[in-house]
Design a protein around this motif. Structure first.
Motif, PDB file in Angstrom:
ATOM      1  N   SER A  29      61.044  30.060  30.555  1.00  0.00           N
ATOM      2  CA  SER A  29      60.372  29.909  31.852  1.00  0.00           C
ATOM      3  C   SER A  29      59.032  30.408  32.063  1.00  0.00           C
ATOM      4  O   SER A  29      58.890  31.549  32.346  1.00  0.00           O
ATOM      5  CB  SER A  29      61.319  30.441  32.869  1.00  0.00           C
ATOM      6  N   ARG A  30      57.802  29.816  31.599  1.00  0.00           N
ATOM      7  CA  ARG A  30      56.609  30.415  31.946  1.00  0.00           C
ATOM      8  C   ARG A  30      56.334  30.097  33.357  1.00  0.00           C
ATOM      9  O   ARG A  30      55.128  29.297  33.696  1.00  0.00           O
ATOM     10  CB  ARG A  30      55.708  29.742  30.873  1.00  0.00           C
ATOM     11  N   LEU A  31      57.231  30.664  34.198  1.00  0.00           N
ATOM     12  CA  LEU A  31      56.931  30.271  35.448  1.00  0.00           C
ATOM     13  C   LEU A  31      56.780  31.616  36.482  1.00  0.00           C
ATOM     14  O   LEU A  31      57.878  32.457  36.419  1.00  0.00           O
ATOM     15  CB  LEU A  31      58.048  29.498  35.964  1.00  0.00           C
ATOM     16  N   LEU A  32      56.072  31.706  37.418  1.00  0.00           N
ATOM     17  CA  LEU A  32      55.833  33.004  38.133  1.00  0.00           C
ATOM     18  C   LEU A  32      55.835  32.581  39.607  1.00  0.00           C
ATOM     19  O   LEU A  32      55.267  31.544  39.961  1.00  0.00           O
ATOM     20  CB  LEU A  32      54.369  33.640  37.887  1.00  0.00           C
ATOM     21  N   GLY A  33      56.884  33.126  40.302  1.00  0.00           N
ATOM     22  CA  GLY A  33      57.092  32.968  41.433  1.00  0.00           C
ATOM     23  C   GLY A  33      56.170  33.711  42.536  1.00  0.00           C
ATOM     24  O   GLY A  33      56.076  34.870  42.166  1.00  0.00           O
TER      25      GLY A  33
ATOM     26  N   ALA B  77      47.395  41.107  38.257  1.00  0.00           N
ATOM     27  CA  ALA B  77      48.588  40.976  38.828  1.00  0.00           C
ATOM     28  C   ALA B  77      49.317  40.074  37.886  1.00  0.00           C
ATOM     29  O   ALA B  77      50.608  40.188  37.418  1.00  0.00           O
ATOM     30  CB  ALA B  77      48.785  40.355  40.488  1.00  0.00           C
ATOM     31  N   VAL B  78      48.687  38.907  37.406  1.00  0.00           N
ATOM     32  CA  VAL B  78      49.385  37.870  36.388  1.00  0.00           C
ATOM     33  C   VAL B  78      49.682  38.698  35.170  1.00  0.00           C
ATOM     34  O   VAL B  78      50.636  38.161  34.502  1.00  0.00           O
ATOM     35  CB  VAL B  78      48.529  36.597  36.321  1.00  0.00           C
ATOM     36  N   SER B  79      48.637  39.216  34.773  1.00  0.00           N
ATOM     37  CA  SER B  79      48.840  40.034  33.439  1.00  0.00           C
ATOM     38  C   SER B  79      49.748  40.895  33.164  1.00  0.00           C
ATOM     39  O   SER B  79      50.700  40.918  32.291  1.00  0.00           O
ATOM     40  CB  SER B  79      47.400  40.569  32.653  1.00  0.00           C
ATOM     41  N   ARG B  80      50.188  41.731  34.429  1.00  0.00           N
ATOM     42  CA  ARG B  80      51.149  42.649  34.425  1.00  0.00           C
ATOM     43  C   ARG B  80      52.485  42.121  34.489  1.00  0.00           C
ATOM     44  O   ARG B  80      53.297  42.497  33.686  1.00  0.00           O
ATOM     45  CB  ARG B  80      50.890  43.528  35.598  1.00  0.00           C
TER      46      ARG B  80
ATOM     47  N   ASP C  65      45.921  32.824  51.155  1.00  0.00           N
ATOM     48  CA  ASP C  65      45.340  31.480  50.797  1.00  0.00           C
ATOM     49  C   ASP C  65      44.171  31.713  49.642  1.00  0.00           C
ATOM     50  O   ASP C  65      44.194  31.147  48.555  1.00  0.00           O
ATOM     51  CB  ASP C  65      44.804  30.589  51.999  1.00  0.00           C
ATOM     52  N   ASP C  66      43.355  32.879  50.187  1.00  0.00           N
ATOM     53  CA  ASP C  66      42.062  33.010  49.202  1.00  0.00           C
ATOM     54  C   ASP C  66      42.719  33.440  47.866  1.00  0.00           C
ATOM     55  O   ASP C  66      42.377  33.130  46.799  1.00  0.00           O
ATOM     56  CB  ASP C  66      41.255  33.907  49.649  1.00  0.00           C
ATOM     57  N   MET C  67      43.982  34.419  48.191  1.00  0.00           N
ATOM     58  CA  MET C  67      44.413  35.061  46.751  1.00  0.00           C
ATOM     59  C   MET C  67      45.083  34.132  45.952  1.00  0.00           C
ATOM     60  O   MET C  67      45.177  34.008  44.497  1.00  0.00           O
ATOM     61  CB  MET C  67      45.152  36.193  47.296  1.00  0.00           C
ATOM     62  N   LEU C  68      45.919  32.925  46.540  1.00  0.00           N
ATOM     63  CA  LEU C  68      46.551  32.266  45.788  1.00  0.00           C
ATOM     64  C   LEU C  68      45.506  31.476  44.715  1.00  0.00           C
ATOM     65  O   LEU C  68      45.966  30.891  43.685  1.00  0.00           O
ATOM     66  CB  LEU C  68      47.075  31.113  46.529  1.00  0.00           C
ATOM     67  N   THR C  69      44.241  31.127  45.305  1.00  0.00           N
ATOM     68  CA  THR C  69      43.239  30.314  44.459  1.00  0.00           C
ATOM     69  C   THR C  69      43.066  31.170  43.201  1.00  0.00           C
ATOM     70  O   THR C  69      43.106  30.889  41.927  1.00  0.00           O
ATOM     71  CB  THR C  69      41.961  30.281  45.070  1.00  0.00           C
ATOM     72  N   GLY C  70      42.958  32.526  43.315  1.00  0.00           N
ATOM     73  CA  GLY C  70      42.546  33.334  42.231  1.00  0.00           C
ATOM     74  C   GLY C  70      43.980  33.376  41.290  1.00  0.00           C
ATOM     75  O   GLY C  70      43.790  33.432  40.187  1.00  0.00           O
TER      76      GLY C  70
ATOM     77  N   ALA D 138      44.218  32.491  37.409  1.00  0.00           N
ATOM     78  CA  ALA D 138      44.491  33.363  36.246  1.00  0.00           C
ATOM     79  C   ALA D 138      45.695  33.051  35.542  1.00  0.00           C
ATOM     80  O   ALA D 138      45.991  33.328  34.175  1.00  0.00           O
ATOM     81  CB  ALA D 138      44.900  34.952  37.040  1.00  0.00           C
ATOM     82  N   ALA D 139      46.767  32.338  36.350  1.00  0.00           N
ATOM     83  CA  ALA D 139      47.969  31.946  35.407  1.00  0.00           C
ATOM     84  C   ALA D 139      47.529  30.752  34.546  1.00  0.00           C
ATOM     85  O   ALA D 139      48.031  30.669  33.454  1.00  0.00           O
ATOM     86  CB  ALA D 139      48.977  31.487  36.602  1.00  0.00           C
ATOM     87  N   ASP D 140      46.616  29.794  34.958  1.00  0.00           N
ATOM     88  CA  ASP D 140      46.372  28.820  34.154  1.00  0.00           C
ATOM     89  C   ASP D 140      45.622  29.232  32.837  1.00  0.00           C
ATOM     90  O   ASP D 140      45.922  28.591  31.760  1.00  0.00           O
ATOM     91  CB  ASP D 140      45.386  27.957  34.919  1.00  0.00           C
ATOM     92  N   ARG D 141      44.896  30.328  32.874  1.00  0.00           N
ATOM     93  CA  ARG D 141      44.074  30.877  31.671  1.00  0.00           C
ATOM     94  C   ARG D 141      45.027  31.400  30.623  1.00  0.00           C
ATOM     95  O   ARG D 141      44.679  31.282  29.281  1.00  0.00           O
ATOM     96  CB  ARG D 141      43.249  31.918  32.103  1.00  0.00           C
ATOM     97  N   ILE D 142      46.460  31.759  31.047  1.00  0.00           N
ATOM     98  CA  ILE D 142      47.392  32.080  30.010  1.00  0.00           C
ATOM     99  C   ILE D 142      48.567  31.048  29.774  1.00  0.00           C
ATOM    100  O   ILE D 142      49.620  31.528  29.381  1.00  0.00           O
ATOM    101  CB  ILE D 142      47.745  33.804  30.269  1.00  0.00           C
ATOM    102  N   GLY D 143      48.491  30.112  30.357  1.00  0.00           N
ATOM    103  CA  GLY D 143      49.538  28.934  30.101  1.00  0.00           C
ATOM    104  C   GLY D 143      50.648  29.291  31.038  1.00  0.00           C
ATOM    105  O   GLY D 143      51.792  28.667  30.403  1.00  0.00           O
ATOM    106  N   TYR D 144      50.604  29.857  32.100  1.00  0.00           N
ATOM    107  CA  TYR D 144      51.713  29.998  33.171  1.00  0.00           C
ATOM    108  C   TYR D 144      51.680  28.841  34.207  1.00  0.00           C
ATOM    109  O   TYR D 144      50.363  28.662  34.598  1.00  0.00           O
ATOM    110  CB  TYR D 144      51.921  31.517  33.465  1.00  0.00           C
ATOM    111  N   GLU D 145      52.702  28.619  34.774  1.00  0.00           N
ATOM    112  CA  GLU D 145      52.706  27.825  36.093  1.00  0.00           C
ATOM    113  C   GLU D 145      53.073  28.821  37.253  1.00  0.00           C
ATOM    114  O   GLU D 145      53.767  29.780  37.093  1.00  0.00           O
ATOM    115  CB  GLU D 145      53.383  26.649  35.988  1.00  0.00           C
ATOM    116  N   LEU D 146      52.763  28.381  38.266  1.00  0.00           N
ATOM    117  CA  LEU D 146      53.050  29.161  39.691  1.00  0.00           C
ATOM    118  C   LEU D 146      53.890  28.358  40.506  1.00  0.00           C
ATOM    119  O   LEU D 146      53.688  27.006  40.555  1.00  0.00           O
ATOM    120  CB  LEU D 146      51.899  29.594  40.479  1.00  0.00           C
ATOM    121  N   THR D 147      54.957  28.835  41.217  1.00  0.00           N
ATOM    122  CA  THR D 147      55.827  28.222  42.181  1.00  0.00           C
ATOM    123  C   THR D 147      55.706  29.035  43.328  1.00  0.00           C
ATOM    124  O   THR D 147      55.812  30.281  43.262  1.00  0.00           O
ATOM    125  CB  THR D 147      57.277  27.881  41.904  1.00  0.00           C
TER     126      THR D 147
END
Length: 338
Positions: A65-69, A298-301, A80-85, A89-98
């Motif tokens: 599961s390369r999925l971050l909640g 945050a995503v990297s951690r 909302d602004d933070m979600l864009t970031g 960040a997730a897209d750059r390392i091949g993860y998806e967000l839900t």
């Protein structure tokens, strides 16, 4: 695809292309086993049907599961602004967000429970409100990163702004303009309110302005700023720092409705540098949080924790910066003295 239409499936592509579902799956995964002609025909049908592979389902079937909640609050524009970031960040390392939202009728625990059902590999919580003990218990199940809130527990990772420093910048700016009677509208019991209030008091003390320090009870919303404005109108200061940009817009409106000019009579500094603060009719001086750096960290951690990497520093604190716009200027007395 029009609203109400059924989303094309792998079986639809297979039927239209005249091949098996297994062969379509091979083509969609770019795996060996299909001829060039078949591959071309399947891809052409997929384009024509507007078939979109369900990568999330594929990952779950593979056990990976390369999925971050992400839990966020719909009433706060900065989230909302933070979600864009975070998406970047997730897209750059091949993860998806839900995403799972906190709303006036959907609390944070419900939002988190929804993500656990999605089998996320890790959670990123924007300004979580639940107690530290609950966050720690959650972190036993999967990696948890708290953004914009310090959490004193070794099981929970933290990525946040240096909030006291942000108020130092705001007060220093106002003092440099000539202000001494500087008030602060806090965030009530909201996340980071205590740290920003502390930063305000520290900066006022450092400038020898303790006697002028005044904290007005506020909150995170526009109505909180409007309520604070009504309280300040009786004996207005010459400048105000505010817990966040949304509350600052309510304060601006309340001050102007009360007959005061901004920044001629009262200067106002917000916090967050939310996208709406840059609009021409708001033009708010504010303390900016570094969205791109915070989101990347945050995503990297979270991903490092998922991978079992050794983490030395549990908390990452990122410096803010001041963005000067049109809601701050010298106090009226200083202008008249020129």
């Amino acid at each position: 695809m029009r609203a109400g239409e059924r989303r094309p499936t792998l079986a639809d592509v297979a039927a239209e292309a005249g091949v098996s579902v297994a062969l379509v799956s091979i083509v969609m995964r770019d795996a060996p086993g299909a001829s060039a002609t078949t591959r071309e025909r399947v891809l052409e049908v997929a384009r024509r049907l507007d078939y979109q592979p369900d990568s999330r389902a594929r990952l779950l079937r593979s056990g990976e599961s390369r999925l971050l909640g992400v839990v966020f609050a719909v009433q706060h524009p900065f989230h909302d602004d933070m979600l864009t970031g975070l998406y970047d960040a997730a897209d750059r390392i091949g993860y998806e967000l839900t995403l799972s939202a906190v709303t006036p009728r959907r609390d944070e625990r419900t939002a988190i429970a929804g993500l656990l059902q999605d089998r996320c590999a890790g959670l990123v919580l924007l300004g979580p409100q639940i107690p530290t003990a609950e966050l720690a218990a959650l972190a036993v199940r999967l990696p948890v990163v708290s953004m914009m809130r310090g959490v004193r527990h070794k099981a929970v990772d933290v990525v946040r702004t240096d909030d006291p420093r942000g108020l130092h910048l705001a007060v220093d700016h106002l003092v440099a303009l000539g202000h001494t009677r500087i008030a602060h509208v806090d965030g009530g019991r909201w996340v980071a309110s205590a740290e920003r209030r502390q930063g305000y008091r520290e900066a006022m003390r450092r400038h020898g302005l303790d006697a002028y320090a005044k904290v007005v009870s506020g909150g995170p919303g526009e109505e909180d700023g409007a309520r604070a404005a009504r309280e300040l109108l009786g004996d207005p200061p010459t400048a105000v720092t505010v817990f966040n940009d949304l509350s600052a817009t309510g304060l601006l409106d309340g001050l102007r409705r009360g007959g005061l000019d901004v920044p001629g009579d009262v200067s106002v500094v917000g916090y967050d540098d939310s996208s709406f603060s840059r609009l021409a009719h708001i033009d708010l001086t504010t303390v900016a949080q570094d969205i791109d750096t915070m989101a990347t960290m945050a995503v990297s951690r979270a991903v490092d924790r998922i991978a079992g990497a050794h983490i030395v520093h549990r908390e990452t604190v990122i410096p803010p910066r001041l963005v000067v716009r049109g809601t701050t200027g010298p106090p009226a007395a200083a202008i008249l003295a020129r």
